[in-house]
Design a protein around this motif. Structure first.
Motif, short mmCIF file in Angstrom:
data_model
loop_
_atom_site.label_atom_id
_atom_site.label_comp_id
_atom_site.label_asym_id
_atom_site.label_seq_id
_atom_site.Cartn_x
_atom_site.Cartn_y
_atom_site.Cartn_z
N ILE A 120 0.90 3.86 -7.20
CA ILE A 120 0.15 3.34 -8.35
C ILE A 120 -1.32 3.09 -8.00
O ILE A 120 -1.68 3.01 -6.83
N GLU A 121 -2.12 2.94 -9.04
CA GLU A 121 -3.53 2.64 -8.84
C GLU A 121 -3.68 1.17 -8.43
O GLU A 121 -2.86 0.33 -8.79
N LEU A 122 -4.77 0.89 -7.73
CA LEU A 122 -5.01 -0.47 -7.25
C LEU A 122 -5.01 -1.47 -8.42
O LEU A 122 -4.40 -2.54 -8.33
N PHE A 167 -3.58 3.83 -4.82
CA PHE A 167 -3.62 2.76 -3.85
C PHE A 167 -3.48 3.30 -2.40
O PHE A 167 -4.18 2.89 -1.48
N LYS A 168 -2.56 4.30 -2.27
CA LYS A 168 -2.25 4.88 -0.95
C LYS A 168 -3.47 5.44 -0.23
O LYS A 168 -3.52 5.49 1.00
N GLN A 169 -4.45 5.91 -1.04
CA GLN A 169 -5.57 6.65 -0.44
C GLN A 169 -6.67 5.76 0.16
O GLN A 169 -7.64 6.25 0.70
N TYR A 170 -6.52 4.43 0.05
CA TYR A 170 -7.56 3.55 0.61
C TYR A 170 -7.45 3.51 2.13
O TYR A 170 -6.36 3.40 2.69
N THR A 171 -8.59 3.56 2.80
CA THR A 171 -8.60 3.44 4.26
C THR A 171 -8.44 1.96 4.62
O THR A 171 -8.71 1.09 3.79
N PRO A 172 -8.03 1.67 5.88
CA PRO A 172 -7.91 0.25 6.28
C PRO A 172 -9.22 -0.51 6.07
O PRO A 172 -9.22 -1.66 5.66
N GLN A 174 0.76 -1.24 0.00
CA GLN A 174 0.00 0.00 0.00
C GLN A 174 0.80 1.29 0.00
O GLN A 174 0.26 2.36 -0.23
N ASP A 175 2.10 1.23 0.24
CA ASP A 175 2.87 2.47 0.26
C ASP A 175 3.18 2.97 -1.16
O ASP A 175 4.01 3.83 -1.36
#
Ligand code: FDA
Length: 391
Positions: free
Chosen positions: A275-277, A303-308, A271-272
């Motif tokens: 790039i896009e998921l 990808f980075k912006q997704y919450t847990p 996740q760090d």
């Protein structure tokens, strides 16, 4: 109307009927095989992509679907895959194992048909094609009306198969005879058959038609790890065909797209990244599929912006993507038919109807259906052999 006498009439000249006729003939029985098609063994001819997956080395009762899972044990143990392999070798037919014990002819299915025809000739079995059976009656013996003839026989074997693929000769004849003699039938349904998807899912995945993904598909406690193939109407491929035999209308199937990974851990580890998921997932599944899948399930963002919480939901879906198929492609495309003449009505040793002495049911018309991989022919040989030893 002329009357002919024989000892055994077999209706259906497919794998099971011919094998039963051979065994009966070898025991000195006078056997006539009747088939309504213009030639015998049409399904054998096209089976296994034209190379006939004639058995599976590892065939075991667990590979068969039936209301009574124990029924097939006796016949399978009396005529085994090794027995059929010996016969194939006796006829000098070259074969190979493709995968998972599945044995195919090197040079085409016709060799298996030729084997059966040669064995029929040696056992003096008479085969009559273009035979439309008009009626069957039973007094002390069976009277089978075919065209302008009546054939009288002590034993009648029904080997007319299931309902799959009518142009190859399939009919409901076997079920009609079972009903005529008040024998119970387990509801038939298409099996080893592709699924159709709803319009919305198809809009996204239909354009990927032809793409194959290694996945694990599960339903009703069964799971199969093999390819899933996207088609212009839905899903096919070995894993999907296998699960379709267990599926009932309205059931969800679960597809594990990352069968070797805990998807949530994979997502957390990656996740760090900027790039896009979908781009990240293309390490595991084809890129175009990853994109379509992400569009269906999540808003596209780095990808980075997704919450847990979002990641947990996506991880769970990757390991267990639930789809409710809109239906199947039906008997038109099904390799086999599940259900059929209830095993409760038959002797597992001989395949004879317990309440109708002299009447036998063998092969696919019986409520015993093999998984994909040569098991259905093995059932045809084994059940045909069991009846052939008894008629
Ligand atoms: P089968 O259907 O073979 O024979 C029935 C016979 O009865 C036919 O000859 C038909 O004409 C005749 N008949 C029907 N109604 C009649 C009537 N009213 N009067 C007279 N005759 C009648 N399995 C496997 O193990 N390995 C494989 O590679 C494949 N591949 C495969 C591909 C495709 C496209 C299909 C559709 C199926 C397979 N199968 C398979 C399944 C396998 O073909 C099937 O399970 C067996 O052929 C069943 O053998 P039976 O003899 O019971 O019926």
């Amino acid at each position: 109307m002329s009357v002919h006498e024989t000892e055994v009439v077999v209706i259906g000249g497919g794998a099971a009927g011919l094998f039963c006729a051979i065994e009966g003939g070898k025991r000195g029985r006078k056997v006539v095989v009747l088939d309504h098609s213009e030639r015998i063994g049409k399904k054998i001819a096209i089976s296994g992509g034209g190379r006939c997956n004639f058995t599976n080395r590892y065939a075991a009762p667990e590979n068969f679907i039936s209301r009574n899972p124990h029924f097939c044990k006796s016949a399978l143990s009396r005529y085994t895959p090794a027995d059929f392999i010996t016969l194939v070798e006796k006829h000098g037919i070259a074969y190979h194992e493709k995968k998972l014990g599945q044995l195919f002819c090197d040079n085409g299915s016709q060799q298996i048909i030729d084997l059966l025809l040669k064995e029929c000739r040696d056992a003096e079995v008479e085969i009559v094609c273009n035979s439309l059976v008009r009626s069957v009656a039973r007094n002390k013996r069976f009277a089978v009306e075919v065209g302008k003839k009546t054939i009288i026989a002590e034993s009648l074997v029904i080997a007319t198969g299931g309902l799959s693929i009518a142009p190859l000769g399939a009919s409901d004849f076997g079920y009609r005879i079972a009903r005529q003699f008040n024998l119970q039938i387990e509801d038939p349904a298409p099996a080893l058959v592709p699924f159709i998807l709803d319009a919305e899912t198809l809009r996204r995945f239909g354009p990927l038609s032809g793409m194959a993904i290694d996945a694990e598909v599960s339903c009703r406690g069964q799971r199969f790890r093999e390819n899933v193939l996207i088609t212009h109407r839905g899903l096919s491929g070995p894993a999907v065909l296998q699960i379709s035999s267990y599926w009932k209308a309205g059931d969800a199937i679960k597809i594990n797209l990352l069968p070797d990974e805990n998807a949530l851990e994979v997502l957390r580890d990656g996740q760090d990244r900027e790039i896009e998921l979908a781009n990240f997932l293309s390490r595991f599944v084809p890129r175009r599929f990853a994109r379509a899948w992400c569009e269906l399930h999540t808003r596209s963002k780095p990808f980075k912006q997704y919450t847990p919480g979002e990641l947990a939901a996506i991880g769970a879906k990757l390991n267990s993507w639930e789809i409710v198929p809109a239906g199947t492609e039906g008997y038109r495309k099904a390799e086999v038919t599940v259900g059929g003449v209830s095993t409760a009505e038959l002797s597992s040793q001989t395949m004879e109807a317990k309440r109708v002495p002299g009447l036998y049911f063998i092969g696919e018309v019986v409520d015993v259906t093999g998984q994909l991989g040569g098991y259905n022919f093995q059932w045809a040989w084994s059940s045909g052999f069991a009846a052939g030893r008894s008629v």
